[in-house]
Design an enzyme around this catalytic site. Sequence first.
Site, mmCIF file in Angstrom:
data_model
loop_
_atom_site.group_PDB
_atom_site.id
_atom_site.type_symbol
_atom_site.label_atom_id
_atom_site.label_comp_id
_atom_site.label_asym_id
_atom_site.label_seq_id
_atom_site.Cartn_x
_atom_site.Cartn_y
_atom_site.Cartn_z
ATOM 1 N N GLU A 43 72.752 61.245 -57.715
ATOM 2 C CA GLU A 43 74.097 60.683 -57.523
ATOM 3 C C GLU A 43 75.193 61.729 -57.689
ATOM 4 O O GLU A 43 76.173 61.734 -56.933
ATOM 5 C CB GLU A 43 74.320 59.530 -58.512
ATOM 6 C CG GLU A 43 73.589 58.248 -58.134
ATOM 7 C CD GLU A 43 72.116 58.260 -58.448
ATOM 8 O OE1 GLU A 43 71.382 57.392 -57.935
ATOM 9 O OE2 GLU A 43 71.685 59.164 -59.196
ATOM 10 N N HIS A 112 70.770 47.530 -62.972
ATOM 11 C CA HIS A 112 71.100 47.091 -61.627
ATOM 12 C C HIS A 112 72.232 46.066 -61.587
ATOM 13 O O HIS A 112 72.681 45.703 -60.506
ATOM 14 C CB HIS A 112 69.875 46.474 -60.947
ATOM 15 C CG HIS A 112 68.788 47.442 -60.630
ATOM 16 N ND1 HIS A 112 68.076 48.093 -61.602
ATOM 17 C CD2 HIS A 112 68.294 47.862 -59.443
ATOM 18 C CE1 HIS A 112 67.180 48.878 -61.038
ATOM 19 N NE2 HIS A 112 67.284 48.750 -59.722
#
Length: 307
Positions: A43, A112
Amino acid sequence: MERDDDVVVMGEDVGKNGGVFRATEGLYDEFGGDRVIDTPLAESGIVGTAIGMAAYGMRPVPEMQFLGFIYPAFDQIVSHAARLRTRSRGRYTCPMVIRAPYGGGIRAPEHHSESTEAMFVHQPGLKVVIPSTPYDTKGLLASAIRSPDPVIFLEPKLIYRAFREEVPDESYEVPIGEAAVRREGSDISVFTWGAMTRPTLEAAENLAGEIDVEVVDLRTVSPLDEETIVESFKKTGRAAVVHEAPKTGGLGAEIAATIQEEALLYQEAPVERITGFDTPFPLYALEDYYLPEPARIEDGIRDAVEF
């Protein structure tokens, strides 16, 4: 992407697989691997590369597969993307849109389901957009991509494919920074955004005949549409805020403070906050207890009205 060759999409599995939620499905076939780029699982590298592209003059749209995966890129976002304009005294801007599915309700594993929008709202230089309808999603995304500054574009995954709405084929924009009054009311103003908009509207309908609820979907949480918040509150004198993020340090507190500063003399009761809990997001069976749902929203609204 059709109107501007500088727009590129990048992220983990956004190309050949069309994204984990298929939000970018078909783009790879239409625009090819040079503009729809499958990246490594990194990321910080994804966002750092996008910042360089944006400074160069492109308009990258990097995707974080889930908001809970964004933390390795947090330094890039707050130290570089958000500061590029001021650091360079306006010589460079950072026109990029970081997309991320966020929020709970789909029985996902750990990391998540977080709702950490307040982290990015606190950082000057970033805009934070959270749509709640298909129409707004297209219009807000167009506005975000055309913005000269970085935008965090959070997509509530609970409402992916949850309902249908007419969306024009032609290009249009929904302005960033403008809330939408989804339901007119006179007894209390309820402010919400993202996936919480639908249960809030359901709660308002369930209370019809007992309490006349006004529902305001903020759509953009940075910048906040303070004018719409204040005008709605002046009309009703009572307010509640519904969000799925934890209560402490959440945007409900910022909205309550705005009301205190701008409309204190209209206030009839404390601002009620109907939120997630100050705990890590739970797994599976406990999700339904964590997320505000219509019955809990109705109880919070009654508490504010009956004070």
